[in-house]
Design a protein around this motif. Structure first.
Motif, PDB file in Angstrom:
ATOM      1  N   ALA A 116      50.842  45.578  -7.263  1.00  0.00           N
ATOM      2  CA  ALA A 116      49.723  45.254  -7.855  1.00  0.00           C
ATOM      3  C   ALA A 116      48.591  46.180  -7.680  1.00  0.00           C
ATOM      4  O   ALA A 116      47.496  45.869  -8.536  1.00  0.00           O
ATOM      5  CB  ALA A 116      49.454  43.755  -8.095  1.00  0.00           C
ATOM      6  N   GLN A 118      48.704  49.333  -6.475  1.00  0.00           N
ATOM      7  CA  GLN A 118      49.138  50.409  -6.894  1.00  0.00           C
ATOM      8  C   GLN A 118      48.613  50.680  -8.217  1.00  0.00           C
ATOM      9  O   GLN A 118      48.051  51.721  -8.656  1.00  0.00           O
ATOM     10  CB  GLN A 118      50.383  51.010  -6.513  1.00  0.00           C
ATOM     11  CG  GLN A 118      50.595  51.237  -5.089  1.00  0.00           C
ATOM     12  CD  GLN A 118      52.262  51.097  -4.797  1.00  0.00           C
ATOM     13  OE1 GLN A 118      52.884  50.321  -5.601  1.00  0.00           O
ATOM     14  NE2 GLN A 118      52.704  51.620  -3.479  1.00  0.00           N
ATOM     15  N   VAL A 119      48.874  49.581  -9.135  1.00  0.00           N
ATOM     16  CA  VAL A 119      48.993  49.952 -10.341  1.00  0.00           C
ATOM     17  C   VAL A 119      47.232  50.149 -10.844  1.00  0.00           C
ATOM     18  O   VAL A 119      46.889  50.692 -11.598  1.00  0.00           O
ATOM     19  CB  VAL A 119      49.297  48.439 -11.399  1.00  0.00           C
ATOM     20  CG1 VAL A 119      48.495  48.185 -12.411  1.00  0.00           C
ATOM     21  CG2 VAL A 119      50.824  48.441 -11.111  1.00  0.00           C
ATOM     22  N   THR A 120      46.509  49.459 -10.180  1.00  0.00           N
ATOM     23  CA  THR A 120      44.937  49.481  -9.952  1.00  0.00           C
ATOM     24  C   THR A 120      44.282  50.642  -9.752  1.00  0.00           C
ATOM     25  O   THR A 120      43.084  50.771  -9.459  1.00  0.00           O
ATOM     26  CB  THR A 120      44.393  48.168  -9.826  1.00  0.00           C
ATOM     27  OG1 THR A 120      44.838  47.758  -8.527  1.00  0.00           O
ATOM     28  CG2 THR A 120      44.602  47.118 -10.656  1.00  0.00           C
ATOM     29  N   GLY A 121      45.234  51.355  -8.988  1.00  0.00           N
ATOM     30  CA  GLY A 121      44.843  52.751  -8.363  1.00  0.00           C
ATOM     31  C   GLY A 121      43.965  52.381  -6.946  1.00  0.00           C
ATOM     32  O   GLY A 121      43.119  53.393  -6.643  1.00  0.00           O
ATOM     33  N   ARG A 124      45.689  54.340  -0.491  1.00  0.00           N
ATOM     34  CA  ARG A 124      46.884  53.439   0.557  1.00  0.00           C
ATOM     35  C   ARG A 124      46.170  52.760   1.603  1.00  0.00           C
ATOM     36  O   ARG A 124      46.803  51.904   2.306  1.00  0.00           O
ATOM     37  CB  ARG A 124      47.446  54.799   0.983  1.00  0.00           C
ATOM     38  CG  ARG A 124      48.715  55.552   0.285  1.00  0.00           C
ATOM     39  CD  ARG A 124      49.925  55.643   0.985  1.00  0.00           C
ATOM     40  NE  ARG A 124      50.467  57.030   0.408  1.00  0.00           N
ATOM     41  CZ  ARG A 124      51.556  57.559   1.162  1.00  0.00           C
ATOM     42  NH1 ARG A 124      52.015  56.996   2.373  1.00  0.00           N
ATOM     43  NH2 ARG A 124      51.749  58.645   0.694  1.00  0.00           N
TER      44      ARG A 124
END
Lengths: 260, 306
Positions: A116, A118-121, A124
């Motif tokens: 969720a 990673q999707v929003t950028g 890490r």
């Protein structure tokens, strides 16, 4: 703010339905002239039997469906003004929890929640900070590297709540979150949702478990055949009740302290 | 609630995602890979075959010519006039003049014994007419003979033309057969292309169908269409490239082990001009990668509509 009655001041409403109707292709009425508003940081139950329109409300709120009539506003924004391209960005502001968990089966607990972000950028580093936090909140710290099929139903639901909440959305929708769970696990899930609500997130829970709703004494919207048939925003409960009090009432129906 | 982060393209992340997907969905990925490989092998065998067939047909058609024989009395001036007239005819690519002496020399070369017995040269001055298109051979012949084809010969293009070679039947048959071969080859190639695209597309669709739940979840947590699509496109590219490499290895081994020894022993196989192996490799890799990458990206459209 939180102590304002739900019926007034629609400007402050997180969710506002005004005369919303939706008829499915098969002629079944999903919603019929539904009008209601939900205040910021409210905890609201939506009850009704299967086919009464609870899921339709949820699906309208994540813009999976479009109403044929009426206006839906979320945080003051008319949903019909959101284009198809903007929908993914809109959805990032809403956490969604389903009866069937909807976890990605080929990812670990950690990766499911991280997805969720990673999707929003998110970077890490942010992911490494936020994911363990939310997993601690949901009590999953020891299950980080398990896959969904290695978890119990309650644990899977907590993963899906963690995923819904990791972005700290202002609104959390839960469609029958306890539908597949036993009563004791259901209480755990409700407690978790309440804890999230206490951080200021507005929570809307659809369920058909009348008993549980009666005990919790929150605001209740009842739907029947697509119509709002009951909207009790009574002051029967204390808004700032602690999670502990909340749970104890769930278990017993009275105010005896619980024994965990 | 404003759109926050723009659609971010993080190649390393997408590559990791597609690798994970392939590892986790080994069976459908392998099925797609095998389909691409088999299809490309068939295409790789078929391209040279179609080309050889067309090459053979074309070389036969290129040999179609109309021969015009001048009368005995024709002087070099007459020959020059006839040559100019023939060249002026429509659809004539070139006209080659062969004098009596040249014709005799060529004939002697072919069969020295027979021509050694002759005291004089029986061969006429000859004009070889090569039409721009083999189909024009018969109309050209008609034009030279004259429409009426009168027996006194006055309707002919030139009074010094004796006869025009008469291969009407042969030419007709030849033209029909080569046209049939060319059309059949083109049709087969088209059918094969359609079949390959459908086959690969269907395999991709199957493996996507197995993952439609995953796509649904991605949409729910707010992934943009392209964020979901990129890993699939990259996966398609990898599968297509691997499939092409597999097909090329099989084709290359077959060529080295079977075709090359045969070709050196038996010149007929090497005769028609076909695509070089390097260009064949390029065509296969490109088509494999494009078809499966596009296939993955486009088949996904159906599942993205949530």
């Amino acid at each position: 703010m939180p102590n304002q009655p739900a019926t007034s001041a629609p400007n402050n409403a997180v969710i506002e339905f005004r005369g919303v109707s939706l008829r499915y292709d098969n002629g079944h009425a999903g919603l019929d002239q539904a009008t209601f508003a939900i205040e910021r940081s409210d905890f609201v139950f939506m009850i009704g039997s299967t086919g009464s329109g609870k899921s339709t409300v949820m699906r309208l709120l994540i813009k999976e469906l479009e109403p044929q009539d009426g206006v839906i506003r979320v945080a003051g924004r008319d949903l019909s003004s959101i284009s198809r391209k903007q929908v993914p960005f809109y959805r990032r502001n809403i956490g969604v929890v389903f009866q069937d968990f909807k976890l990605l089966p080929n990812r670990t607990v950690y990766d499911n929640v991280a997805y969720a972000l990673q999707v929003t950028g998110h970077s890490r580093r942010e992911i490494r900070e936020k994911v363990p936090d939310v997993l601690r909140l949901t009590g999953l710290s020891t299950k980080l590297h398990n896959y969904p099929d290695q978890l119990s139903g309650g644990e899977q639901q907590r993963v899906s709540i963690a995923r819904a909440f990791v972005n700290h959305p202002p609104l959390l929708l839960a469609d029958e979150p306890t539908g597949n769970l036993d009563p004791e696990t259901s209480i755990d899930i409700m407690r978790l949702l309440y804890r999230i609500n206490r951080t200021g997130t507005t929570v809307l829970v659809a369920t058909h478990d009348h008993a549980m709703v009666d005990k919790m004494r929150r605001r209740v919207l009842e739907l029947s055949q697509g119509r709002i048939v009951r909207d009790e925003a009574t002051g029967l409960y204390q808004r700032d009740e602690s999670t502990r009090e909340f749970v104890s009432r769930l278990r017993t129906g009275d105010d005896r302290p619980d024994g965990i | 609630m404003k759109p926050n982060v723009k659609a971010n393209f993080n190649f390393a992340f997408f590559l990791r995602e597609s690798m994970r997907a392939m590892r986790r969905n080994a069976a459908p990925s392998f099925a797609a890979l095998a389909t691409v490989t088999v299809t490309l092998i068939v295409v790789g065998v078929f391209i040279p075959i179609v080309q050889a067939t067309r090459g053979a047909a074309d070389s036969v058609r290129a040999r179609v010519e109309v021969e015009v024989y001048a009368k005995e009395r024709a002087t070099p001036a007459d020959d020059a006039r006839i040559l100019a007239e023939l060249k002026a005819l429509p659809n004539v690519q070139k006209v080659v003049f062969e004098s009596k002496a040249q014709a005799l020399a060529a004939a002697k070369k072919q069969d020295p014994a027979a021509y050694a017995l002759l005291s004089s040269n029986p061969l006429p001055d000859t004009f070889h007419i090569y039409p721009t298109n083999a189909n024009d051979a018969l109309p050209i012949r008609q034009a030279i003979l004259g429409v009426g084809n009168k027996s006194d010969g006055h309707a002919k293009l030139d009074r010094d033309i004796a006869t025009v070679s008469n291969h009407t039947d042969d030419t007709q048959k030849l033209l029909t057969v080569t046209r049939f071969v060319t059309i059949t080859a083109a049709l087969l190639a088209a059918l094969l292309t359609i079949a390959s695209v459908l086959l690969i597309g269907n395999t991709i669709r199957l493996s996507l169908f197995a993952r439609r739940r995953e796509i649904e979840v991605m949409k729910l947590v707010g992934a943009t269409d392209w964020f979901i699509r990129w890993p699939f496109v990259i996966e398609g590219t990898i599968v297509g490239a691997l499939g092409a490499v597999g097909a090329i290895v099989v084709l290359g081994v077959t060529k080295l082990a079977l075709l090359d020894p045969l070709a050196s022993n038996w010149t007929l196989i090497a005769a028609p001009r076909t695509i070089s192996f390097i260009s064949l490799v390029l065509v296969l890799v490109l088509s494999g990668v494009c078809v499966s990458a596009l296939g993955s990206g486009m088949s996904l459209r159906r599942f993205l509509r949530v």
